[in-house]
Design a protein around this motif. Structure first.
Motif, PDB file in Angstrom:
ATOM      1  N   LEU A 153      19.268 -20.830  23.964  1.00 28.03           N
ATOM      2  CA  LEU A 153      18.775 -19.830  23.023  1.00 28.03           C
ATOM      3  C   LEU A 153      18.768 -18.438  23.643  1.00 28.03           C
ATOM      4  CD1 LEU A 153      15.736 -21.589  21.272  1.00 28.03           C
ATOM      5  CD2 LEU A 153      18.138 -21.561  20.603  1.00 28.03           C
ATOM      6  N   ARG A 154      18.556 -18.379  24.934  1.00 28.94           N
ATOM      7  CA  ARG A 154      18.490 -17.082  25.619  1.00 28.94           C
ATOM      8  C   ARG A 154      19.757 -16.278  25.355  1.00 28.94           C
ATOM      9  NH1 ARG A 154      15.492 -14.657  29.318  1.00 28.94           N
ATOM     10  NH2 ARG A 154      14.179 -16.511  29.473  1.00 28.94           N
ATOM     11  N   GLY A 155      19.556 -15.056  24.910  1.00 32.53           N
ATOM     12  CA  GLY A 155      20.671 -14.160  24.668  1.00 32.53           C
ATOM     13  C   GLY A 155      21.237 -14.216  23.261  1.00 32.53           C
ATOM     14  N   LYS A 156      20.859 -15.230  22.492  1.00 31.60           N
ATOM     15  CA  LYS A 156      21.354 -15.311  21.122  1.00 31.60           C
ATOM     16  C   LYS A 156      20.564 -14.359  20.219  1.00 31.60           C
ATOM     17  CE  LYS A 156      23.131 -20.049  21.273  1.00 31.60           C
ATOM     18  NZ  LYS A 156      24.520 -19.573  21.392  1.00 31.60           N
ATOM     19  N   THR A 157      21.204 -13.932  19.138  1.00 34.71           N
ATOM     20  CA  THR A 157      20.565 -13.025  18.182  1.00 34.71           C
ATOM     21  C   THR A 157      19.986 -13.828  17.027  1.00 34.71           C
ATOM     22  OG1 THR A 157      21.983 -11.141  18.712  1.00 34.71           O
ATOM     23  CG2 THR A 157      20.931 -11.134  16.550  1.00 34.71           C
ATOM     24  N   LEU A 158      18.691 -13.700  16.840  1.00 35.69           N
ATOM     25  CA  LEU A 158      17.974 -14.341  15.746  1.00 35.69           C
ATOM     26  C   LEU A 158      17.702 -13.306  14.665  1.00 35.69           C
ATOM     27  CD1 LEU A 158      16.292 -16.639  14.431  1.00 35.69           C
ATOM     28  CD2 LEU A 158      14.342 -15.825  15.779  1.00 35.69           C
ATOM     29  N   ASN A 159      18.159 -13.592  13.460  1.00 37.29           N
ATOM     30  CA  ASN A 159      17.975 -12.694  12.319  1.00 37.29           C
ATOM     31  C   ASN A 159      16.888 -13.262  11.426  1.00 37.29           C
ATOM     32  OD1 ASN A 159      18.153 -11.186   9.975  1.00 37.29           O
ATOM     33  ND2 ASN A 159      20.374 -11.311   9.804  1.00 37.29           N
ATOM     34  N   VAL A 160      15.730 -12.591  11.370  1.00 40.99           N
ATOM     35  CA  VAL A 160      14.617 -13.025  10.526  1.00 40.99           C
ATOM     36  C   VAL A 160      14.693 -12.236   9.225  1.00 40.99           C
ATOM     37  CG1 VAL A 160      12.131 -13.311  10.335  1.00 40.99           C
ATOM     38  CG2 VAL A 160      13.229 -13.474  12.585  1.00 40.99           C
ATOM     39  N   VAL A 161      15.136 -12.904   8.174  1.00 40.05           N
ATOM     40  CA  VAL A 161      15.301 -12.249   6.874  1.00 40.05           C
ATOM     41  C   VAL A 161      13.994 -12.408   6.108  1.00 40.05           C
ATOM     42  CG1 VAL A 161      16.719 -12.051   4.810  1.00 40.05           C
ATOM     43  CG2 VAL A 161      17.739 -12.879   6.948  1.00 40.05           C
ATOM     44  N   GLY A 162      13.161 -11.380   6.172  1.00 40.26           N
ATOM     45  CA  GLY A 162      11.828 -11.432   5.596  1.00 40.26           C
ATOM     46  C   GLY A 162      10.796 -11.504   6.704  1.00 40.26           C
ATOM     47  N   TYR A 163      10.292 -10.330   7.134  1.00 38.83           N
ATOM     48  CA  TYR A 163       9.428 -10.289   8.309  1.00 38.83           C
ATOM     49  C   TYR A 163       7.963 -10.332   7.898  1.00 38.83           C
ATOM     50  CZ  TYR A 163       8.721  -9.438  13.296  1.00 38.83           C
ATOM     51  OH  TYR A 163       8.402  -9.580  14.627  1.00 38.83           O
ATOM     52  N   GLY A 164       7.583 -11.463   7.264  1.00 35.84           N
ATOM     53  CA  GLY A 164       6.190 -11.690   6.907  1.00 35.84           C
ATOM     54  C   GLY A 164       5.485 -12.484   7.989  1.00 35.84           C
ATOM     55  N   SER A 165       4.401 -13.153   7.616  1.00 34.27           N
ATOM     56  CA  SER A 165       3.590 -13.844   8.617  1.00 34.27           C
ATOM     57  C   SER A 165       4.380 -14.952   9.316  1.00 34.27           C
ATOM     58  CB  SER A 165       2.336 -14.426   7.965  1.00 34.27           C
ATOM     59  OG  SER A 165       2.673 -15.335   6.924  1.00 34.27           O
ATOM     60  N   GLU A 185      12.908  -5.720   7.044  1.00 35.03           N
ATOM     61  CA  GLU A 185      11.534  -5.337   6.719  1.00 35.03           C
ATOM     62  C   GLU A 185      11.587  -4.017   5.957  1.00 35.03           C
ATOM     63  OE1 GLU A 185       8.473  -4.920   5.800  1.00 35.03           O
ATOM     64  OE2 GLU A 185       7.601  -5.953   7.509  1.00 35.03           O
ATOM     65  N   GLN A 186      10.890  -3.975   4.813  1.00 36.35           N
ATOM     66  CA  GLN A 186      10.956  -2.801   3.955  1.00 36.35           C
ATOM     67  C   GLN A 186       9.903  -1.748   4.280  1.00 36.35           C
ATOM     68  OE1 GLN A 186      13.658  -2.752   1.977  1.00 36.35           O
ATOM     69  NE2 GLN A 186      14.026  -4.745   2.925  1.00 36.35           N
ATOM     70  N   TYR A 211      15.415  -3.220  13.415  1.00 33.89           N
ATOM     71  CA  TYR A 211      15.140  -3.479  12.009  1.00 33.89           C
ATOM     72  C   TYR A 211      16.326  -3.008  11.167  1.00 33.89           C
ATOM     73  CZ  TYR A 211      10.138  -4.428  12.738  1.00 33.89           C
ATOM     74  OH  TYR A 211       8.945  -4.976  13.125  1.00 33.89           O
ATOM     75  N   TYR A 212      16.553  -3.689  10.069  1.00 33.37           N
ATOM     76  CA  TYR A 212      17.596  -3.243   9.156  1.00 33.37           C
ATOM     77  C   TYR A 212      17.072  -3.314   7.726  1.00 33.37           C
ATOM     78  CZ  TYR A 212      18.428  -8.254   8.306  1.00 33.37           C
ATOM     79  OH  TYR A 212      18.284  -9.581   7.984  1.00 33.37           O
ATOM     80  N   THR A 213      17.736  -2.609   6.826  1.00 31.49           N
ATOM     81  CA  THR A 213      17.333  -2.559   5.423  1.00 31.49           C
ATOM     82  C   THR A 213      18.200  -3.508   4.596  1.00 31.49           C
ATOM     83  OG1 THR A 213      18.869  -0.772   4.902  1.00 31.49           O
ATOM     84  CG2 THR A 213      16.677  -0.138   5.708  1.00 31.49           C
ATOM     85  N   LYS A 214      17.850  -3.656   3.312  1.00 27.67           N
ATOM     86  CA  LYS A 214      18.640  -4.511   2.430  1.00 27.67           C
ATOM     87  C   LYS A 214      20.085  -4.039   2.343  1.00 27.67           C
ATOM     88  CE  LYS A 214      15.946  -4.223  -1.173  1.00 27.67           C
ATOM     89  NZ  LYS A 214      15.424  -4.442  -2.548  1.00 27.67           N
TER      90      LYS A 214
END
Length: 347
Positions: A153-165, A185-186, A211-214
């Motif tokens: 997992l180290r070094g891989k990019t994780l994309n969390v689509v929806g940065y809620g709890s 995250e909006q 962070y990125y936008t829609k």
């Protein structure tokens, strides 16, 4: 938290109706916080099970799905949902209610985040393949053992689509494995304004590397090794993971859905998996539940599946009770409530 204004009713019959199943200690705590209220405990009751004369006095409702019409409960001021999802706020009687609606957002953060980490480790360390070979009754020969070569997992990019709890706790755990975190995250300050459990998540929003936008969704998918769908189901998110989204992902990408089945166009996902547009998927939610026996997902070797159980935890009742009692304390002081549903925003 949102602006909160409330005119309490001056009535000695003010009632809190609880249709959730809580431990006696929590019910005692509720009585301590709100001594001027009548507490009605009706575990798992449906709306039709509640007599009209009781609905008339209900000011606060804590429930999973027992919702009165506005005419039945004219004094209803606040509904605390037992669930983290807010779908109920936009359908049925709640859609017509003027009551404040709050959710149990945050209650699933620990267990679902651990589920996500489990599926990532299972996938990249090939545990899903071990079981198949075990059923064969032997291991592959020396030339086939490369099948078990793990990835880190180290070094891989994780994309969390929806940065809620949930997404924030996923990020916290993944960061400890050395993953690069990007998140959609909006809110401009990226802070978590929902109910916060101690030492969980990313309250200040400092963990993501970017962070990125829609509008940057496709670009973000293209650089992701793992994509986690953690958005609420709204008109904007319904079907957002479609053929275009899967085409944008790496062929080596793992797609994980712990949101709702309908955020994904399942025929497009099945096609992407069959044609190896993406490497695999870990799915806990589906458009049709329970998943029909005829579903193509059952026959796909590059899919890890579970029957919508990632949200299960023996600590659920205590956690949701913590949210309700804190909100009850704030309600009685006229303070903003946690996890208030914004019907215009869709969650």
């Amino acid at each position: 938290m949102e602006d909160f204004a409330l005119e309490h009713i001056n009535d000695s019959r003010r009632t809190i109706l609880i249709t959730a199943q809580l431990a006696d200690s929590w019910n005692d705590r509720i009585k301590e916080i709100a001594p001027d209220f009548t507490i009605e405990l009706r575990p798992w009751a449906k709306a039709a099970d509640i007599p009209d004369e009781l609905w008339e006095n209900v000011e606060i409702l804590f429930t999973l799905g027992a919702f009165p019409t506005p005419e039945q409960a004219p004094n209803l001021r606040w509904v605390q949902l037992y669930s983290a999802g807010a779908n109920q706020a936009f359908t049925g009687p709640l859609a017509k209610s003027n009551a404040i609606i709050t959710t149990a957002s945050g209650v699933h953060a620990v267990n679902i985040a651990e589920y996500v980490l489990t599926t990532m480790l299972t996938w990249f360390h090939r545990y899903h393949q071990f079981g198949s070979w075990k059923q064969e009754g032997h291991w592959p020969d020396e030339h086939g053992r490369d099948l078990f070569m793990p990835e880190e997992l180290r070094g891989k990019t994780l994309n969390v689509v929806g940065y809620g709890s949930i997404g924030r706790e996923v990020a916290r755990l993944a960061k400890s494995f050395g993953m690069r975190i990007i998140a959609m995250e909006q809110r401009p300050d990226h802070r978590d304004r929902g109910f916060l459990f101690p030492d969980i998540g990313d309250p200040e929003g400092k963990l993501p590397d970017h962070y990125y936008t829609k509008d940057q969704f496709q670009q973000a998918l293209a650089e992701s090794d793992v994509v986690v769908a953690a958005v609420p189901l709204t008109p904007d998110t319904r079907g957002m993971f479609d053929a275009t989204a899967f085409h944008a992902m790496k062929e080596s990408a793992l797609f994980i859905n712990i949101a709702r089945g309908d955020v994904c166009k399942e025929p497009d996902l099945i096609k992407a998996l069959k044609e190896k547009e993406i490497a695999g998927a870990a799915l806990d939610v589906f458009a049709d539940e329970p998943l029909p026996d005829s579903s193509p997902f059952f026959g796909l070797p590059n899919v890890i599946m579970s029957p919508h159980i990632s949200g299960m935890t023996p600590h659920y009742n205590d956690r949701v009770a913590m949210i309700f009692t804190e909100n009850l304390r704030r309600y009685l002081k006229g303070e903003p409530l946690y996890n208030t549903v914004n019907k215009e925003r869709g969650y």
